[in-house]
Write an enzyme that holds these catalytic residues in place. Structure first.
Site, mmCIF file in Angstrom:
data_model
loop_
_atom_site.group_PDB
_atom_site.id
_atom_site.type_symbol
_atom_site.label_atom_id
_atom_site.label_comp_id
_atom_site.label_asym_id
_atom_site.label_seq_id
_atom_site.Cartn_x
_atom_site.Cartn_y
_atom_site.Cartn_z
ATOM 1 N N GLY A 7 -11.193 -21.619 -134.735
ATOM 2 C CA GLY A 7 -12.325 -20.699 -134.686
ATOM 3 C C GLY A 7 -11.976 -19.345 -135.262
ATOM 4 N N ASP A 8 -10.815 -18.810 -134.889
ATOM 5 C CA ASP A 8 -10.363 -17.534 -135.447
ATOM 6 C C ASP A 8 -10.162 -17.633 -136.954
ATOM 7 O OD1 ASP A 8 -9.795 -15.654 -133.100
ATOM 8 O OD2 ASP A 8 -8.750 -17.454 -132.475
ATOM 9 N N SER A 9 -9.583 -18.741 -137.404
ATOM 10 C CA SER A 9 -9.278 -18.898 -138.824
ATOM 11 C C SER A 9 -10.543 -19.013 -139.654
ATOM 12 C CB SER A 9 -8.385 -20.126 -139.034
ATOM 13 O OG SER A 9 -7.170 -19.975 -138.325
ATOM 14 N N ALA A 39 -13.444 -17.721 -138.844
ATOM 15 C CA ALA A 39 -14.028 -16.383 -138.848
ATOM 16 C C ALA A 39 -13.324 -15.495 -139.869
ATOM 17 C CB ALA A 39 -13.950 -15.770 -137.457
ATOM 18 N N ALA A 40 -12.003 -15.612 -139.961
ATOM 19 C CA ALA A 40 -11.252 -14.819 -140.924
ATOM 20 C C ALA A 40 -11.667 -15.132 -142.354
ATOM 21 C CB ALA A 40 -9.755 -15.063 -140.746
#
Length: 401
Positions: free
Chosen positions: A172-174, A176-177
């Site tokens: 999820g973080d990746s 978004a990045a």
């Protein structure tokens, strides 16, 4: 590491990173790999927690060395007014600010969008947060796991008779990045080509995941269909599944193209199914997916992994073993594409890191340096801002840097 005289696509772009851990720093890492100067602001008290996450080598996370490659580390105490002034001076010269604080935190520090855009009207501010800068949940804390859950990914991941599962990385973080880096570059293009001003790029983790959910929304809205967990298959796309070989290995086979399916059946000795008109298209195959998967399961289970992959490669049927990292280290495709680059850790130990993605033919990205020591570039960066040695010493003694 190798260096290149080729001008990189983001050469001349200055990025100030006000973030920790994953989403913001990963977005800044992407920009840095393609030539942007990334100045990472860290707390003098230990810096980014990622420095101590997962496997440590000589006290520093190997993930840190990867995530912060090509960056400059400047220590600034954001609770000190002189530290805030340092950041403001950096922002005045920046093209992009990347931040992933909870909404409202930077505003309390005097570093919100209104304050920074007043200093630098052309600024692009990439803001990554759990739920975005607006809406009733904006001020709530939200990590990647929450974004994956709320965005729909966790619900459809796993097997139908078991609870939802996560992927093995912070996906999820990746995601978004990646959206964040793309958005920042779009905003830069608007400013430079269309004569626009700077603007905010607002990326919510749950929306970044939600945007990847294919036809989930229209299928529910039109048909009332709720996509559920289906293990390694995807209903509506048949056959595409993971199968276990005679020697206990796992092989993914994607034969959902019409001609590919025929070649798979011929390879399995099932010419009758290859020529069956009811299986000539995806809809027909999906209607009989349990029968098809049972046949492929049985065929794969009769052969060792090497034989399965050799037969499918000869038939031009997409297939792969389920790679572990040792498989990657030995694979000629990874090596030919320079996806395993050898670097030297600070003590000289050799270490392999992932290569650069994407591959640009004329202006490729590059890993010029590993994640820096805490505050390694503080004096040099402040010197370039006009602080002399006496002023820098005073800031350090006063607790501002």
């Amino acid at each position: 590491m190798a260096t290149s005289a080729t001008l990189k696509p983001l050469s001349g772009i200055k990025v100030v990173e006000l973030g920790t851990l994953i989403a913001g720093p990963f977005a800044a890492r992407i920009l840095g790999e393609f030539g942007a100067e990334v100045i990472k602001i860290e707390s003098p008290d230990g810096g980014d927690p990622l420095r101590k996450w997962r496997k440590l080598y000589e006290g520093t996370s190997l993930w840190w060395y990867l995530q912060s490659r090509n960056k400059k580390s400047v220590t600034v105490n954001l609770k000190h007014p002189d530290g805030i002034e340092v950041v403001r001076k950096l922002v005045a010269q920046a093209d992009i600010v990347v931040e992933n604080f909870r909404p409202g935190v930077l505003e309390k520090l005097g570093l919100g969008w209104e304050a920074l855009s007043a200093i630098n009207p052309g600024l692009v501010m990439l803001r990554l947060s759990g739920f975005g800068q607006t809406g009733p949940m904006a001020r709530q804390p939200g990590f990647g796991a929450i974004g994956e859950s709320m965005g729909g990914l966790r619900y459809v991941t796993g097997f139908p008779d078991r609870p939802p599962v996560k992927t093995g990385i912070s996906i999820g973080d990746s995601i978004a990045a990646l959206w964040g880096a793309l958005g920042a570059l779009m905003a830069l293009r608007h400013k430079e080509v269309n004569g626009g001003r700077g603007q905010v790029v607002d990326v919510a983790l749950y929306e970044a995941v939600f945007a990847m959910m294919e036809s989930l929304v229209p299928e529910f809205d039109v048909f009332g269909f709720v996509r559920e967990r289906t293990g390694n298959i995807m209903p509506g796309i048949t056959p595409s599944n993971t199968h276990t070989t005679k020697d206990g290995k796992h092989v993914a086979i994607g034969a959902n193209g019409d001609a590919i399916f025929r070649r798979l059946m011929q390879t399995m000795g099932r010419d009758d199914l290859a020529e069956d008109p009811s299986l000539a298209d995806n809809a027909g195959r999906d209607a009989r997916r349990e029968e098809i998967y049972a046949l492929i399961d049985a065929w794969v289970a009769d052969h060792d992994e090497a034989a399965v992959l050799e037969a499918l490669a000869a038939a031009e049927v997409p297939a792969s073993r389920i790679y572990s990292v040792p498989d990657m280290f030995a694979d000629p495709q990874f090596l030919a594409r320079e996806m395993l680059q050898t670097v030297s850790l600070p003590d000289g130990r050799s270490c392999r890191m992932p290569g650069i993605v994407p591959k640009l033919s004329l202006t490729p990205g590059e890993a010029e340096s590993l994640g820096p020591a805490l505050g390694e570039h503080t004096d040099a960066v402040l010197g370039a801002l006009g602080y002399d040695a006496t002023a820098i010493r005073a800031l350090r003694e006063g607790g501002a840097i």
